[in-house]
Motif scaffolding. Sequence first.
Motif, PDB file in Angstrom:
ATOM      1  N   TYR A  86       0.845  -1.196   0.000  1.00  0.00           N
ATOM      2  CA  TYR A  86       0.000   0.000   0.000  1.00  0.00           C
ATOM      3  C   TYR A  86       0.875   1.238   0.000  1.00  0.00           C
ATOM      4  O   TYR A  86       2.048   1.202   0.358  1.00  0.00           O
ATOM      5  N   GLN A  93      -2.859   6.555  -1.866  1.00  0.00           N
ATOM      6  CA  GLN A  93      -2.721   6.188  -3.274  1.00  0.00           C
ATOM      7  C   GLN A  93      -3.398   4.865  -3.631  1.00  0.00           C
ATOM      8  O   GLN A  93      -4.188   4.810  -4.564  1.00  0.00           O
ATOM      9  N   PHE A  94      -3.057   3.787  -2.937  1.00  0.00           N
ATOM     10  CA  PHE A  94      -3.597   2.471  -3.271  1.00  0.00           C
ATOM     11  C   PHE A  94      -3.330   1.503  -2.130  1.00  0.00           C
ATOM     12  O   PHE A  94      -2.510   1.761  -1.248  1.00  0.00           O
ATOM     13  N   GLU A 153      -7.788  -5.013  -4.858  1.00  0.00           N
ATOM     14  CA  GLU A 153      -6.963  -3.836  -5.153  1.00  0.00           C
ATOM     15  C   GLU A 153      -7.850  -2.614  -5.311  1.00  0.00           C
ATOM     16  O   GLU A 153      -8.808  -2.633  -6.089  1.00  0.00           O
ATOM     17  N   THR A 154      -7.533  -1.583  -4.547  1.00  0.00           N
ATOM     18  CA  THR A 154      -8.266  -0.319  -4.652  1.00  0.00           C
ATOM     19  C   THR A 154      -7.260   0.812  -4.831  1.00  0.00           C
ATOM     20  O   THR A 154      -6.362   0.982  -4.008  1.00  0.00           O
ATOM     21  N   LYS A 155      -7.438   1.564  -5.933  1.00  0.00           N
ATOM     22  CA  LYS A 155      -6.602   2.736  -6.222  1.00  0.00           C
ATOM     23  C   LYS A 155      -7.447   3.978  -5.985  1.00  0.00           C
ATOM     24  O   LYS A 155      -8.575   4.060  -6.478  1.00  0.00           O
TER      25      LYS A 155
END
Length: 143
Positions: free
Chosen positions: A28, A32-33, A108-110
């Motif tokens: 992470y 940001q992500f 995944e999360t951006k």
Amino acid sequence: MNRLDIKQIQEIIPHRHPFLLVDYIEDYEPGQFAVGYKCVTYREDFFKGHFPDHPVMPGVLTLEALAQVGAVAILSQEEHRGKIAFFGGVQKCKFKGMVNPGDKIRLETKIIKQKGPVGVGEAVATVDGKVVVSAELTFMVGK
């Protein structure tokens, strides 16, 4: 890579069993992500009723897992420590596959937009490299 175990995740987000849906964060970058994983077992409480003869993880729980991973990215920022990231909306959501006992979900999360306490994350969940859920998740950071 910035890896987090379950105890470190619990220091960032307020979720606890049985609603903590992330087992570990692989990497992470605050604000940001985040990339995390959920290892799905047959003992998950939701399988008792969804569906007893054909166990499938509810899609809304996969969305929640994606949101929790996004919350790690947001709430790990110094200015948001100790706060809560609330759902504000879901856009462009597509359920493309099922999650079953024994699956390991990559979450995944951006963060693609953030203005003050409100932002949007682009989220994708995959199992064995195949997309099972994708969505844009709107969040609001509060106390």
